[in-house]
Each structure stands twice: as structure tokens, then as C-alpha cells.
Write a protein that holds these residues in place. Sequence first.
Motif, PDB file in Angstrom:
ATOM      1  N   GLU A 111       0.892  -1.368  -0.036  1.00 29.52           N
ATOM      2  CA  GLU A 111       0.087   0.089  -0.073  1.00 29.52           C
ATOM      3  C   GLU A 111       0.884   1.325   0.021  1.00 29.52           C
ATOM      4  O   GLU A 111       1.673   1.258   0.862  1.00 29.52           O
ATOM      5  N   LEU A 112       0.593   2.261  -0.882  1.00 33.05           N
ATOM      6  CA  LEU A 112       1.321   3.476  -0.819  1.00 33.05           C
ATOM      7  C   LEU A 112       0.663   4.623  -1.257  1.00 33.05           C
ATOM      8  O   LEU A 112      -0.731   4.554  -1.812  1.00 33.05           O
ATOM      9  N   ARG A 113       1.154   5.551  -1.077  1.00 33.10           N
ATOM     10  CA  ARG A 113       0.536   6.936  -1.805  1.00 33.10           C
ATOM     11  C   ARG A 113       0.936   7.413  -3.014  1.00 33.10           C
ATOM     12  O   ARG A 113       2.352   7.683  -3.056  1.00 33.10           O
ATOM     13  N   ILE A 114       0.174   7.741  -3.851  1.00 36.40           N
ATOM     14  CA  ILE A 114       0.503   8.331  -5.043  1.00 36.40           C
ATOM     15  C   ILE A 114      -0.477   9.787  -5.333  1.00 36.40           C
ATOM     16  O   ILE A 114      -1.466   9.669  -5.260  1.00 36.40           O
ATOM     17  N   ASN A 115       0.448  10.868  -5.352  1.00 33.86           N
ATOM     18  CA  ASN A 115      -0.438  12.046  -5.534  1.00 33.86           C
ATOM     19  C   ASN A 115      -1.294  12.227  -6.977  1.00 33.86           C
ATOM     20  O   ASN A 115      -0.688  11.633  -7.682  1.00 33.86           O
ATOM     21  N   ASN A 116      -2.488  12.607  -6.930  1.00 40.37           N
ATOM     22  CA  ASN A 116      -3.163  13.144  -8.126  1.00 40.37           C
ATOM     23  C   ASN A 116      -2.262  14.115  -8.993  1.00 40.37           C
ATOM     24  O   ASN A 116      -1.262  14.620  -8.395  1.00 40.37           O
ATOM     25  N   GLY A 117      -2.381  14.156 -10.232  1.00 44.27           N
ATOM     26  CA  GLY A 117      -1.657  14.864 -11.173  1.00 44.27           C
ATOM     27  C   GLY A 117      -2.614  15.554 -12.182  1.00 44.27           C
ATOM     28  O   GLY A 117      -3.440  14.810 -12.592  1.00 44.27           O
ATOM     29  N   VAL A 118      -2.264  16.838 -12.741  1.00 40.22           N
ATOM     30  CA  VAL A 118      -3.075  17.302 -13.849  1.00 40.22           C
ATOM     31  C   VAL A 118      -2.070  17.713 -14.833  1.00 40.22           C
ATOM     32  O   VAL A 118      -0.865  18.027 -14.571  1.00 40.22           O
ATOM     33  N   SER A 119      -2.525  17.904 -16.115  1.00 39.32           N
ATOM     34  CA  SER A 119      -1.888  18.602 -17.113  1.00 39.32           C
ATOM     35  C   SER A 119      -2.392  19.890 -17.376  1.00 39.32           C
ATOM     36  O   SER A 119      -3.479  20.079 -17.355  1.00 39.32           O
ATOM     37  N   VAL A 120      -1.620  20.583 -18.217  1.00 41.36           N
ATOM     38  CA  VAL A 120      -1.930  21.952 -18.274  1.00 41.36           C
ATOM     39  C   VAL A 120      -2.628  21.818 -19.758  1.00 41.36           C
ATOM     40  O   VAL A 120      -1.927  21.859 -20.712  1.00 41.36           O
ATOM     41  N   GLU A 121      -3.939  22.249 -20.005  1.00 45.62           N
ATOM     42  CA  GLU A 121      -4.740  22.117 -21.406  1.00 45.62           C
ATOM     43  C   GLU A 121      -5.436  23.516 -21.506  1.00 45.62           C
ATOM     44  O   GLU A 121      -6.780  23.272 -21.276  1.00 45.62           O
ATOM     45  N   CYS A 122      -5.071  24.486 -21.590  1.00 44.25           N
ATOM     46  CA  CYS A 122      -6.101  25.840 -21.644  1.00 44.25           C
ATOM     47  C   CYS A 122      -6.995  25.663 -22.863  1.00 44.25           C
ATOM     48  O   CYS A 122      -7.938  26.110 -22.885  1.00 44.25           O
ATOM     49  N   GLY A 123      -6.332  25.157 -24.017  1.00 41.39           N
ATOM     50  CA  GLY A 123      -7.293  24.843 -25.258  1.00 41.39           C
ATOM     51  C   GLY A 123      -7.282  26.317 -25.678  1.00 41.39           C
ATOM     52  O   GLY A 123      -6.718  27.307 -25.933  1.00 41.39           O
ATOM     53  N   LYS A 124      -8.662  26.715 -26.097  1.00 39.33           N
ATOM     54  CA  LYS A 124      -9.030  27.907 -26.607  1.00 39.33           C
ATOM     55  C   LYS A 124      -8.836  29.159 -25.608  1.00 39.33           C
ATOM     56  O   LYS A 124      -9.071  28.936 -24.606  1.00 39.33           O
ATOM     57  N   MET A 150      -2.590  25.689  -9.252  1.00 41.23           N
ATOM     58  CA  MET A 150      -1.324  25.881  -9.112  1.00 41.23           C
ATOM     59  C   MET A 150      -0.674  25.798 -10.603  1.00 41.23           C
ATOM     60  O   MET A 150       0.402  26.590 -10.546  1.00 41.23           O
ATOM     61  N   ALA A 151      -1.067  24.872 -11.413  1.00 42.93           N
ATOM     62  CA  ALA A 151      -0.411  24.732 -12.710  1.00 42.93           C
ATOM     63  C   ALA A 151      -0.351  25.913 -13.463  1.00 42.93           C
ATOM     64  O   ALA A 151       0.415  26.133 -14.460  1.00 42.93           O
ATOM     65  N   LEU A 152      -1.293  26.835 -13.345  1.00 44.30           N
ATOM     66  CA  LEU A 152      -1.488  27.836 -13.892  1.00 44.30           C
ATOM     67  C   LEU A 152      -0.966  28.949 -13.339  1.00 44.30           C
ATOM     68  O   LEU A 152      -1.061  30.313 -13.717  1.00 44.30           O
ATOM     69  N   GLY A 153      -0.296  28.920 -12.155  1.00 43.76           N
ATOM     70  CA  GLY A 153       0.190  29.900 -11.416  1.00 43.76           C
ATOM     71  C   GLY A 153      -0.575  31.001 -10.827  1.00 43.76           C
ATOM     72  O   GLY A 153      -0.242  32.069 -10.390  1.00 43.76           O
ATOM     73  N   LYS A 154      -1.719  30.235 -10.391  1.00 46.92           N
ATOM     74  CA  LYS A 154      -2.814  31.176  -9.948  1.00 46.92           C
ATOM     75  C   LYS A 154      -2.919  30.698  -8.106  1.00 46.92           C
ATOM     76  O   LYS A 154      -3.005  29.601  -7.700  1.00 46.92           O
ATOM     77  N   PRO A 155      -2.796  31.736  -7.280  1.00 45.14           N
ATOM     78  CA  PRO A 155      -2.988  31.583  -5.754  1.00 45.14           C
ATOM     79  C   PRO A 155      -4.474  31.006  -5.441  1.00 45.14           C
ATOM     80  O   PRO A 155      -5.386  31.377  -6.213  1.00 45.14           O
ATOM     81  N   PHE A 156      -4.570  30.470  -4.313  1.00 45.23           N
ATOM     82  CA  PHE A 156      -5.928  29.867  -4.056  1.00 45.23           C
ATOM     83  C   PHE A 156      -6.292  30.142  -2.525  1.00 45.23           C
ATOM     84  O   PHE A 156      -5.207  30.299  -1.803  1.00 45.23           O
ATOM     85  N   THR A 206       2.635  17.048 -11.436  1.00 41.78           N
ATOM     86  CA  THR A 206       2.291  16.709 -13.010  1.00 41.78           C
ATOM     87  C   THR A 206       1.768  15.625 -13.164  1.00 41.78           C
ATOM     88  O   THR A 206       1.682  14.582 -12.276  1.00 41.78           O
ATOM     89  N   ILE A 207       1.018  15.373 -14.442  1.00 41.01           N
ATOM     90  CA  ILE A 207       0.421  13.920 -14.850  1.00 41.01           C
ATOM     91  C   ILE A 207       1.553  13.137 -14.937  1.00 41.01           C
ATOM     92  O   ILE A 207       1.416  12.067 -14.834  1.00 41.01           O
ATOM     93  N   GLU A 208       2.494  13.919 -15.426  1.00 42.26           N
ATOM     94  CA  GLU A 208       3.730  12.645 -15.881  1.00 42.26           C
ATOM     95  C   GLU A 208       4.044  12.163 -14.701  1.00 42.26           C
ATOM     96  O   GLU A 208       4.537  10.835 -14.694  1.00 42.26           O
ATOM     97  N   ALA A 209       4.419  12.719 -13.575  1.00 42.40           N
ATOM     98  CA  ALA A 209       4.963  12.083 -12.335  1.00 42.40           C
ATOM     99  C   ALA A 209       3.883  11.050 -11.857  1.00 42.40           C
ATOM    100  O   ALA A 209       4.353   9.977 -11.362  1.00 42.40           O
TER     101      ALA A 209
END
Length: 232
Positions: free
Chosen positions: A25-38, A143-149, A213-216
Motif C-alpha cells: 500500500e502506498l500513496r500516489i499524488n493526483n496529477g493534472v496537465s495544463v490544457e488551456c485549449g481555446k 497551481m499549474a496555471l500559477g494562480k494562488p488559491f 504533474t500528470i507525468e509524475a
Amino acid sequence: RADAWVHTAEKNKRLFEIYGYPKNELRINNGVSVECGKIMTRQVAGLSEASLLICLASRAIAKKGWFEAIAAVKRLRDSGKNIELMLIGEGPVADTIRNQNLEGIRHFNQVSNLQSYLSLADVVLLPSFFVGESLPLVLLEAMALGKPFIATGIGEIPKLAGIGRDSAGLLVPLINGKPEIEAIESAINKLAEKKVRQSMGQTGLKRYKSLYTIEAMVDKYRELYIQCLQKK
């Protein structure tokens, strides 16, 4: 019968406290990719170029803090602040507010290009008190877009944010299970300062590139799959 278990939040492990811990059993963080599109602009979206733009994107349910976000922004506007709230999502709260014509509040339905809308915002807001909150993808996208939350300290959000000067955002406390409107106001006022927003946004981007990141995420799952297959 599972060869491995993966958790994304510490609270997910409560299951094991009841039924026992598996061997693998282990932990793996979720990841996202930057896909702004239009590419979007505030003008196209009907938003002011000069306002401090806050974005809340989630299921439109009360426990995601929609009513508290609206109340905080209303109070700030009443005090003379040039601020707008962009709400994105569908659900019961959206149905309630849809025809209320709230000043400074813009509601968009569910969108397919969320990151295009997030890119317009100055700050991403998630005042959630939803007990099932774990690792909200919308904050990873911010975070991926450099926006604070601004968010509550529920689930894994404090780990996302980081600590002190190395923080990607501001946390508001839950009082009796709900976020304080005054605390949301205070956090928005702090991030109204451009230098503060830029600093936290840059910190968030660094944390994203290092951890989310999605790659990680894919690499770690691939390693786990190979490990499990080699034991067969």
C-alpha cells in the motif's frame, strides 16, 4: 485479491484501520496537465478587465461553500471593492441563484475548457466543507496555471498549500464545520495585493512542477504496475 492499494489522501487509510493494512500500500499524488485549449479573454466572458476576479469551480452544492463565497464577495463589493466572482458548475445551488441577477456574480454552467476560465482569474476559491474532500483537482489546476488559491484546511488541502512563505495559497478555518465569511473576506483582501498574488502563484507553480504533474503520477503508477506484474 488486490495486489496493491493506492491512497491519495491520509483519510482514505481509515478503511485499513477497520479491515487491516494490506502488504502493498502506498500513496500516489493526483496529477493534472495544463490544457488551456481555446484562449479566453475577460471581454469575451463578459467580465471586467479592472476587477479582482475570484473563481469558484466545483459541483454547485452548498457544502462546496458557494453561499459563503457569494456572501463574502457581496460584503466586499458593498465596502467599495472592485471585485467579481466567477462561479462555474452545475447543481442545486446554481439552480437557486441562476435567476437572482446578483451584482458582481457571474455564473457559468459546466464548461469543457475549465482551465481557459481559470486562466482569467486572479484567485481561485474553494471554501469547501464537504466531508469527502481529498485532493481537489481544481486547486492543482490553479497551481499549474500559477494562480494562488483560498481554501479551507480540509482533506489534503493544507499539504497542497504548503507552509508559511512557501505557500501556494491561504487557508480559512472551519468554525462549527463551516467556513467563516469574515475569514474569506480577509483572505481575499490579502490577495488583493498584486505582489502577494504573484509570490503565491509562483510558489504554487513550483510545487505543481515538483509534485503534481500528470507525468509524475503516471510514472509512479507504471512503476507499481511493473512491480505487481513481476511478482506474478
